[in-house]
Design an enzyme around this catalytic site. Structure first.
Site, PDB file in Angstrom:
ATOM      1  N   GLU A 161     -28.896 -46.592  11.046  1.00 41.51           N
ATOM      2  CA  GLU A 161     -27.689 -46.243  11.777  1.00 41.51           C
ATOM      3  C   GLU A 161     -27.930 -45.387  13.022  1.00 41.51           C
ATOM      4  O   GLU A 161     -27.340 -45.664  14.066  1.00 41.51           O
ATOM      5  CB  GLU A 161     -26.684 -45.605  10.820  1.00 41.51           C
ATOM      6  CG  GLU A 161     -25.975 -46.690  10.008  1.00 41.51           C
ATOM      7  CD  GLU A 161     -25.408 -46.219   8.711  1.00 41.51           C
ATOM      8  OE1 GLU A 161     -26.186 -45.694   7.881  1.00 41.51           O
ATOM      9  OE2 GLU A 161     -24.184 -46.361   8.521  1.00 41.51           O
ATOM     10  N   ALA A 180     -39.885 -40.503   4.174  1.00 47.20           N
ATOM     11  CA  ALA A 180     -39.062 -41.369   5.018  1.00 47.20           C
ATOM     12  C   ALA A 180     -37.620 -40.873   5.052  1.00 47.20           C
ATOM     13  O   ALA A 180     -37.092 -40.399   4.057  1.00 47.20           O
ATOM     14  CB  ALA A 180     -39.106 -42.800   4.502  1.00 47.20           C
ATOM     15  N   GLY A 196     -31.180 -57.560   5.425  1.00 47.65           N
ATOM     16  CA  GLY A 196     -31.775 -58.111   6.631  1.00 47.65           C
ATOM     17  C   GLY A 196     -32.657 -57.095   7.330  1.00 47.65           C
ATOM     18  O   GLY A 196     -33.295 -57.396   8.334  1.00 47.65           O
ATOM     19  N   GLY A 254     -33.569 -41.991   6.911  1.00 46.09           N
ATOM     20  CA  GLY A 254     -32.829 -43.191   7.295  1.00 46.09           C
ATOM     21  C   GLY A 254     -33.010 -43.558   8.762  1.00 46.09           C
ATOM     22  O   GLY A 254     -33.165 -42.696   9.629  1.00 46.09           O
TER      23      GLY A 254
END
Lengths: 797, 797
Positions: A737, A732, A498, A734
């Site tokens: 989170e 890139a 998603g 993460g």
């Protein structure tokens, strides 16, 4: 021809230079499409309803499963009778403790294995029996017809009570699972050196992932092969678990998860229901749809563990931290499976400090197993740490942003060898974030407002963070099929949970091959037909898969250059092909730009129909660590009459490396803040500690998720893009989170700024705000009375 | 542990040595499982009905299409009215000549393109309009409600008449499409040198593929992407055609064909119905199942062209052929699309002859387009050539086997440069076949029987053949996923058209990796998710894909050896890994067999979960040709009263290189012979040449396929395995087509042996046998009468 090219190719910027075979390419310099606001490539499917999520899967002859679960938090099943259920209308299969497969071992974690249907029920929601029937309602009715005799046992559902002597024992040998400690320097020396020391106890409540799409699967047997459409973040991890439990070859377990409606960590792997679905399908010789009810999903498939943290920190007048000490506990329920760890990470790694000691004890209680939940442990730790930082700042009277800037980390202090970060954007996040937010002015305006009378108080708060991982890494493989007409098929194992993974990967292909996203088709998340990927979690999907996709495109480009060299009469073996560059719709000679051939006219490509580019994820940099950083800022309004807290605006400044798709980037930041608002202000698992031990609010009405009305309209995303050459070949890091880590603490700090009240426990909801105000007022009144008494005494004295 | 190994690994023979990286491996020496009788790996699915053929695909909301076709062999549509049909119960879409997409160009072949719904109908069965409705019956009813005004034109449906001046013209410019000639040496000189010359005219009737699963597809749109489940032999060729016609990027057209129920060449590509299915799905916004009726499949989607061949051949007394001349014509209907060529190939290439001249003219008629049909052209040519060989043998009074042995080819005479074959098994096929069949004895016994009175005559006949291709070749790619538990997923693009491709490829994996077929899962024939393969046709699937699969396994093995070297403390860079060999469940040091590591315990493999082996098809040998050869032998019984011919037994001796799976090999041979019996004895498209031009027997009742009662119980397969080192790294050559080439000619020769009658025209059915006998008897009677008259005259004279 021109029109056709326009349809297929992006144009503005030349396609990136193809690196030498075998070398890891540098991240792109100027980009053509990476970083733009590109809508989801599967937006139409998602919005029109044509996207087939696992819960949408319909197979001919498919029937529906339902699971009977223990209504008690602690009980032993003495007998189960499924005969009546088996004969209910529409029922095709009923299984329980004496059915084939019921004694399969289910490993809740590395330490503890249970039977699939185990007589020992250690939490409300443990599986007892299951049926499959022609309609979901028939299955639910049949479940109710199952007769179970329970030996109900006393329970403990509060980890603080579970640690007390004489408590009910969840597992034999006591409720203390393990205590993890970290120590460096000398905290006592640190406290001695401090100008100010603050100590405080914090608590975060248990939060449930409760994703939009329920947990579940459709299971179907085809001879000796099992196919499972599972709502999962990682098809290969589910494959591995299912094969292990059912003792099947991996190749014979096919897991498909093209779409999934949210997991937030709770769908990283299979659950007991997956195996139950497979057994019901076997028993009924039908495809079985086995989805949980919302109630079951609240109690049985994961949560963010509640935590209790006593923190003591020392600071010098200039803001330098001298010591950090954390002592506390948390519980992953009856079978902790990840999630209780990492609460300590921010204390150990975020701010520079020589003397650190952490000690966290993991406790068993009679409640559902914890599972990873978006940034496991970090929002809990951040809740305490970021409030402590503000309290220290207040003590020494410096600005909250300044105290954090004073302690920016240069290396990862908690890792062995203290490796440097490939990039550390925390300082830029703090500075640029504060500047864009208008931090100083907002603080002053709020303070001015609060000096006035009136029941609406304003507060401005913030918090920073690092995320323990977020650099991704091998293994990962990707195949790109570049068709002779210039269109592309991308085959990868990763789930798009998603977050826009498919869109980001399409942009990588578009960037590297110079084609438009509309001619890229993506196949993903199917252990039978797609490539290998680790689960989508840990904010590692983009930094793992994007470099792999890029490498696959480069492999395809190199093959096309060779074919073009043949057509142009260049000597491929003599490496004349190196003179060629790929320019989207054609291949051009660098030394003589008049020499070129259109991709669609390359002879060998037309003959073959396609080239197949293979990409592997390159290794991570040695002796360095790749981590994202963030700072979030917010402004709140507190109604001191009703206790209502309204979040007026939020800003997230994020160093997650290169922005791949600015639209999905923003969405991640806003989504993470929204979830953080829930964690800090609305969400709370209520267990009936007194009488039943059951969860009292296992539905979307009583367990309050933030809705549009709880979230500010005014949200700003400030990407901090340091050109990270070392992280990987896309630059890139993460994002998924870190976006939710500092949110709740920032809100608590803002509420403190508004009211002077320090909320050590989540959630900051009107009831608790009112209570705290009442207490404070009572205390103030008592204080005033005491003071006036003292004054009187003085006068009298 | 031992038990587990038994489940996963084959044991008897060591796994083949892993060759050096980059080298093309030799074909295996001793094999462990290749060549055994292994049942189909998908046998359960096929027999249980769980295999989902395209005609079984059910999608939620799926509706059903039907096509209105021209009832006239030649007409111009003046108007079509679909309004009434559109309003019939259940109808969701109706399209015709003025609907969107109706003017898309449909290329029947390279020369001729029509509109999808073209007013000019040149054959019975051309598409006029289509509807989609909720049930197939509603769709059929709606079709009947469509009003069409036709301008009916005169037609020609016999190619011999079409060549006459004054014939109706199918296309403007005459019915003569092209004439293909081949000439070498000097046939006139050859005839002059001959001791005997025979000339005869032969005819073969048109045969229809009529596979068990009808032609059709299910089409579904998902945004801008089209997915088609097509009953096809080649998903990539269908993808290419559909993308071309619909002007879509290849990546957005996904074709899936996991199973298919027979095609025999007629399903090598898309048909108009594929596009119509896609347009109906678009118009109705529903998935559409678009399958033909059996009647439509007879007239619209392919056939083996009828042929007329006048052959003249010369031979010396010792059996040496001195000249071969072929002149004739054939017709691929109104839009020939492959299939009329290759009738001449056997004349040019099978038997050694210096002087050859062939001339075949391709003719238009008002009938459905021809398509490739199992060994295009070859059974037709063989019918004439093999009978000619027998007639020559009779002339010079030598045995039919001997005359063929006399003319064994050493090189391919019809190819430029006369390349040698990598292996030529024709001689062994003839010798070993005749020996196993008991040729000499059977011939003598039949002749002895026929000398006796009685109406049951016996005959023994044979024929030989070469197949024009059958060596396979690039391009092809395959991915093998070798999981950490030793199970395997094989991903390839090739269709298994019922011939056992999946089974053969599983055996290649099993042979090379030492695992059991039961732990191998195969994904195939899906342009979205599987690798690239050319269509399954031309008997090239095994020789193309098997080497590719083997190369992918070798790639996986090499990676595992490196990982094992790490675990064993060997220096991978120093190439110590070369000391290791793969032995199924473990990797062992060659120099020190005590050093070994179990596959399941290799650290990196366990961490990664799998290795991915990529295989490409290596190049074919230069300046050589790879072809299969065969000889077939049969015995028949002719009832001279009823005209019935009973085939008593058949033997096929086949040089198709290495036998991969003996069971599928036998099945191919027996299936090919069965189809050859149909071609020679029962099958025949009857066009109403006189009145309507329509096909009179377009159903399984009137178009007679051989059934179990028409096929001998006694069938023998004699594989001739010459160890072909050059063909490819498996040594396999094509089998699927040569098996049906010599069958009909062998039967004709046997009937001649039984009765002395020479059947130049197919089919040899009771009616024609009786007619021929009547004619012969009448001729004999006339001859006797003439003779007695002559005798009387003499006496009188």
């Amino acid at each position: 021809m021109k029109k056709e090219q326009e349809i297929y190719y992006t144009k503005d910027v030349p396609v990136p230079e193809t690196p030498e075979p075998g070398t890891e390419p540098e991240p792109w310099g100027k980009t053509r499409i990476i970083g733009e606001r590109v809508p989801r490539v599967d937006g139409y499917e998602r919005v029109s309803g044509s996207a087939v999520y696992p819960s949408d899967v319909m197979l001919p002859g498919m029937i529906h499963g339902a699971i009977l679960r223990s209504p008690y938090p602690h009980a032993v099943v003495k007998s189960v009778n499924i005969e009546k259920a088996r004969n209910m209308p529409g029922v095709r299969a009923a299984i329980s403790m004496d059915s084939p497969g019921a004694d399969l071992q289910w490993p809740y974690n590395k330490e503890v294995s249970t039977k699939l249907f185990d007589p020992r029920c250690l939490f409300e929601g443990e599986t007892i029996a299951a049926v499959a029937a022609e309609t979901p309602y028939q299955a639910m009715d049949a479940i109710k017809a199952i007769k179970v005799e329970y030996d109900v046992k006393p329970f403990v559902v509060d980890e603080r009570k579970a640690l007390k002597s004489g408590s009910v024992e969840v597992h034999e040998g006591g409720n203390r699972l393990k205590t993890a400690t970290h120590e460096r320097g000398d905290v006592e020396k640190g406290f001695a050196e401090a100008d100010e020391v603050v100590e405080k106890t914090f608590r975060t409540e248990c939060e449930i992932q409760t994703p939009l799409e329920l947990h579940g699967c459709v299971a179907n047997w085809d001879g000796d092969r099992l196919t499972v459409w599972e709502s999962t973040q990682g098809v290969y991890s589910v494959q591995s678990k299912v094969a292990q439990v059912l003792k099947m070859p991996l190749s014979k377990v096919r897991i498909i998860g093209h779409y999934m409606g949210g997991g937030f960590g709770s769908k990283l792997n299979a659950s007991k229901y997956t195996i139950i679905g497979a057994l019901l399908a076997k028993a009924s010789a039908k495809p079985v749809k086995m989805f949980l009810t919302r109630e079951d999903a609240y109690i049985a498939v994961g949560n963010r563990p509640p935590s209790n943290m006593t923190v003591k920190m020392g600071v010098k007048k200039d803001g330098t931290l001298t010591a950090i000490q954390l002592k506390g506990n948390a519980t992953g329920g009856a079978y902790p499976a990840g999630g209780t760890a990492l609460i300590d990470w921010l204390f150990r790694d975020l701010y520079t400090c020589e003397n650190v000691r952490t000690e966290m004890t993991d406790v068993y209680i009679n409640a559902g197993p914890a599972r990873p939940f978006r940034a496991p442990g970090h929002p809990q730790g951040s809740w305490a740490l970021e409030q402590m930082m503000d309290m220290l700042a207040q003590k020494i009277n410096i600005d909250p942003v300044q105290i954090r800037l004073k302690n920016i980390p240069k290396v990862s202090q908690a890792r062995e060898g203290n490796p440097p970060y490939t990039s550390t954007g925390l300082e830029e996040c703090l500075r640029k974030g504060a500047e864009t937010f208008g931090w100083d002015r907002a603080r002053k305006e709020a303070e001015a407002n609060n000096k006035k009378d009136g029941h609406i108080k304003r507060g401005v708060g913030m918090g920073g963070c690092v995320w323990i991982v977020g650099g991704g890494g091998p293994p990962s493989t990707v195949v790109v099929k570049y068709f002779s007409d210039g269109s592309v098929n991308l085959n990868m194992g990763a789930s798009d949970i998603g977050t826009g993974t498919k869109t980001v990967m399409a942009l990588v292909v578009a960037e590297e091959l110079g084609v438009k996203p509309s001619v890229i088709q993506i196949e993903n998340a199917d252990t039978g037909t797609t490539q290998y990927a680790t689960p989508s979690g840990g904010s590692k999907t983009v930094p793992t898969e994007a470099p792999t996709v890029r490498n696959a495109c480069i492999d395809a480009k190199q093959q096309i250059l060779k074919m073009a060299a043949e057509d142009l009469g260049l000597d491929v073996e003599d490496r004349d092909a190196e003179d060629l560059r790929f320019e989207g719709e054609k291949v051009v000679s660098k030394s003589d730009p008049s020499k070129s051939v259109k991709i669609k006219e390359i002879k060998k490509l037309n003959k073959r129909g396609l080239v197949m580019g293979i990409g592997y994820r390159g290794p991570n940099p040695e002796n360095k660590t790749v981590n994202p950083f963030a700072a979030q800022f917010c402004e709140v309004e507190v109604n001191t009459r009703t206790g209502e807290v309204k979040v007026l605006r939020f800003l997230g400044a994020h160093d997650s490396g290169r922005v791949m798709d600015r639209l999905t980037y923003d969405n991640q930041v806003f989504g993470g803040i929204t979830m953080g608002i829930g964690f800090g202000m609305t969400e709370w698992r209520v267990l009936d500690d007194g009488q039943t031990g059951k969860m009292l609010n296992k539905n979307w009405h009583d367990y309050k998720l933030p809705t549009a009305l709880d979230v500010p309209m005014d949200m700003t995303c400030v990407p901090i893009e340091l050109h990270d050459h070392e992280a990987n070949n896309t630059g890139a890091k993460g994002l998924g989170e870190p976006v939710t880590i500092p949110t709740a603490g920032a809100i608590a700090n803002a509420v403190n700024h508004a009211t002077g009240l320090r909320f050590t426990d989540t959630p900051i909801n009107p009831i608790f705000v009112s209570r705290m105000q009442d207490k404070t007022r009572a205390a103030e009144k008592a204080g005033k009375e005491a003071l006036s008494k003292e004054a009187r005494n003085k006068e009298e004295g």
